[in-house]
Design an enzyme around this catalytic site. Structure first.
Site, PDB file in Angstrom:
ATOM      1  N   SER A  91      -8.169   1.850 -58.041  1.00 53.47           N
ATOM      2  CA  SER A  91      -8.581   3.079 -57.386  1.00 53.47           C
ATOM      3  C   SER A  91      -8.777   4.255 -58.350  1.00 53.47           C
ATOM      4  O   SER A  91      -9.377   5.252 -57.955  1.00 53.47           O
ATOM      5  CB  SER A  91      -7.558   3.477 -56.315  1.00 53.47           C
ATOM      6  OG  SER A  91      -6.305   3.782 -56.895  1.00 53.47           O
ATOM      7  N   LYS A 130      -5.930  12.247 -62.027  1.00 59.18           N
ATOM      8  CA  LYS A 130      -6.307  11.567 -60.778  1.00 59.18           C
ATOM      9  C   LYS A 130      -5.965  12.474 -59.600  1.00 59.18           C
ATOM     10  O   LYS A 130      -4.934  13.152 -59.610  1.00 59.18           O
ATOM     11  CB  LYS A 130      -5.577  10.220 -60.673  1.00 59.18           C
ATOM     12  CG  LYS A 130      -6.044   9.359 -59.502  1.00 59.18           C
ATOM     13  CD  LYS A 130      -5.397   7.980 -59.517  1.00 59.18           C
ATOM     14  CE  LYS A 130      -5.816   7.126 -58.339  1.00 59.18           C
ATOM     15  NZ  LYS A 130      -5.196   5.795 -58.326  1.00 59.18           N
ATOM     16  N   SER A 176      -4.455  -0.311 -60.048  1.00 61.89           N
ATOM     17  CA  SER A 176      -5.428   0.783 -60.031  1.00 61.89           C
ATOM     18  C   SER A 176      -5.659   1.456 -61.370  1.00 61.89           C
ATOM     19  O   SER A 176      -6.509   2.341 -61.465  1.00 61.89           O
ATOM     20  CB  SER A 176      -5.001   1.844 -59.012  1.00 61.89           C
ATOM     21  OG  SER A 176      -5.185   1.345 -57.722  1.00 61.89           O
TER      22      SER A 176
END
Lengths: 474, 94
Positions: free
Chosen positions: A154, A77, A179
């Site tokens: 996210s 990420k 997320s």
């Protein structure tokens, strides 16, 4: 090219010497580029580093040295630092930032033979649940099953790539309020968010320090658990990382006698009936394998969780974002104006709308006169909500609910939501995140051809039971 | 509490954000909606002590001994504004 994208099977093949890692690496890069053209899961593809690591892993394998993740492509990420690879947390204000070091989680995975293929797309700094709040100039990732829909957020890029990858792949993701499990549910993959402190946050670009957790995604529970085992453990560079050792994680362990608590409030108003039905089918599957089901009520988590979470998250985010001022890294401006004007100019130009909104709300809730009513009060409410969970865990081993109240929404549907309605979509995931409890999302069927996620929550540092329960669904 | 444009301006100034007129109007309405919803925590059960972290965290400090650290060149590698081995910042005095 290898014929499997199961991580466990692939690593076993590497160990037998039956794999050309460099050829597979080239295939993976081509595939990632092709997928990215359509879905934008990767902000950066780390070609040079990926190939260099593949060479190194290949050479080591020829000498009989193979790690637990040998030859596996690892996506990271974009909020985790990867040495010499642009790292932005999805924000224009960090454009051009090339870290000088790897985050501890990345370093540990690479040490076991994983190879970093790129940085996955996300809401700016993690500020969203649909990956639509990407930073200025970033591409919005789309759902791998239906590109007119969200891949969740996210960690949307991580989940989307995990679903779409045609090569052995694992993802390092991050969760502050849901997320990891939200995008895992929308994309039909497994997402595991461990206990707060289980994985070092060193090298993580903070959203909210007391809530951020680094976790994993894969297509199977066992593969996601394998990566979690590799990246977990105390780190002297993160004083909040726990010294507690984690027991081996076994997704194939029997669930005979497992006590599962069905969260009553998670099946009520606002939850899609078809989603609730699919999740109850999943619960029945656990029961058929020997688990016992009971109903559990968490009324305060349901009623106050969202408000409590967002106040704390925004307060912490507003202090963390204070350091972005256009001086030491990331976006810069011309050094003309006086310092306050310069900082305001750079921040105003590069932060997106949701970042500004959360920055302002968090600043407000910490200001003299309101701090006690909002921030301090929310911290005290959090303590009470943790107690509510602890009372539940006296009678059950894991808690069960839908991960999200709906299947992946279309971008048109999302565009109609107000900021508050966006926040309310996190109602089922903020609880375990606020309490720092390990939780996972496992796919349990489809509604209108879109995946449904079932969320399991275990007590602090009981990842072993969490993985055992999650494995019972696969 | 009155949520008005003066409050929005004060918060924006503290947050070092300059708002357009359109953003002021939008954020004013957002603030009203969100703070109204969040004010429910006044009614929520609360423990005596705040939970700064979800689990108690023990402070750990290392020995006060020198160890290898970032070089000056590395520290400056990501900035566009440097001079004589230091970061160069905007003017402090007018």
């Amino acid at each position: 090219m290898s014929v499997t994208n199961s991580v466990g099977d692939y690593v076993a093949q590497v160990r037998k010497g039956g794999v050309d890692i460099l050829e597979d690496c080239r295939h993976a890069l081509e595939s990632a580029r092709r997928i990215n053209t359509r879905h934008h899961f990767l902000n950066t593809i780390a070609d040079e580093r990926f190939i260099a690591e593949a060479r190194s892993v290949s050479d080591a394998a020829k000498k009989g040295r193979t790690g637990r993740l040998a030859g596996v492509a690892l996506s990271v990420k974009d909020c985790l630092c990867v040495k010499d690879v642009e790292t932005t947390a999805g924000s224009a204000i960090l454009r051009g930032y090339h870290p000088l070091f790897d985050a501890t989680a990345v370093e540990r995975a690479v040490k076991e033979g994983a190879m970093v293929i790129g940085k996955t797309a996300q809401d700016e700094f993690g500020f969203g649940g649909f990956s639509v709040n990407v930073g200025k100039g970033f591409e919005r990732p789309t759902n791998p099953i239906d590109a007119s829909r969200s891949c969740g957020g996210s960690s949307g890029g991580a989940a989307g790539l995990t679903r779409a990858a045609t090569f052995p792949h694992l993802a390092i993701a991050e969760s502050t309020g849901g997320s990891i499990v939200c995008p895992a549910a929308f994309c039909g993959v497994v997402g595991i968010c461990p206990t707060y402190g289980r994985v070092s946050r060193y090298g993580l670009i903070d959203y909210a320090n007391s809530l951020d957790k680094i976790g994993t995604m894969a297509t199977t529970v066992q593969d996601a658990a394998l990566l979690l085992e590799v990246i977990s453990g105390h780190d002297k560079n993160d004083s909040t990382s726990s010294p507690r050792t984690m027991e081996p994680l076994d997704a194939a362990a029997s669930i005979e006698g497992l006590r599962v608590g069905i969260i009553k409030e998670a099946f009520g108003q606002g939850v899609d009936a078809a989603v609730a039905h699919a999740v109850k089918e999943g619960a029945s599957q656990l029961e058929a394998s020997g688990a016992t089901l009971t109903n559990v009520s968490l009324p305060n988590v349901a009623k106050y969780g969202v408000a409590c979470y967002y106040i704390i998250a925004m307060c912490e985010a507003s202090t963390n974002l204070a350091k972005y001022c256009g001086m030491r890294y990331g976006a810069h401006g011309a050094l003309g104006p006086q310092f306050n004007d310069y900082f305001s100019q750079v921040r105003t130009q590069h932060f997106g709308d949701e970042a500004k909104r959360r920055l302002m709300l968090g600043t407000f809730a910490r200001m003299a006169g309101w701090r006690e009513a909002y921030y301090v009060r929310a911290l005290k409410v959090r303590a009470a909500l943790i107690e509510e969970y602890q009372r539940a865990f006296k009678n059950v081993d894991v808690l069960l609910s839908p991960t999200m109240p709906m299947v992946a929404p279309t971008f048109d549907e999302i565009a109609k939501l107000s900021p508050l309605q966006n926040y309310m979509a996190d109602i089922l995931t903020v609880g375990p995140n606020l309490a720092g409890l390990p939780h996972a999302s496992v796919p349990v069927g489809n509604v209108k051809n879109l995946p449904v996620g079932l969320q399991l929550i275990a007590n602090h540092f009981d990842e072993k039971t969490l993985i055992r329960a999650a494995g019972g669904l696969q | 509490m009155t949520v008005d444009e003066a409050l929005i301006d004060a918060v924006a100034a503290n947050a070092r954000i300059t708002l357009t007129e359109k953003e002021r109007i939008k954020f004013l309405q957002d603030f009203k909606d969100i703070l109204d919803a969040f004010s429910t925590i006044a009614d929520a059960p609360a423990a005596e002590n705040p939970a700064i972290h979800p689990e108690p965290v023990r402070d750990v400090v290392r020995q006060d001994t020198p160890t290898p650290c970032l070089s000056q060149d590395d520290a400056l590698r990501n900035t566009q504004h440097k001079k004589g081995g230091y970061f160069k910042g905007p003017k402090v005095a007018r």
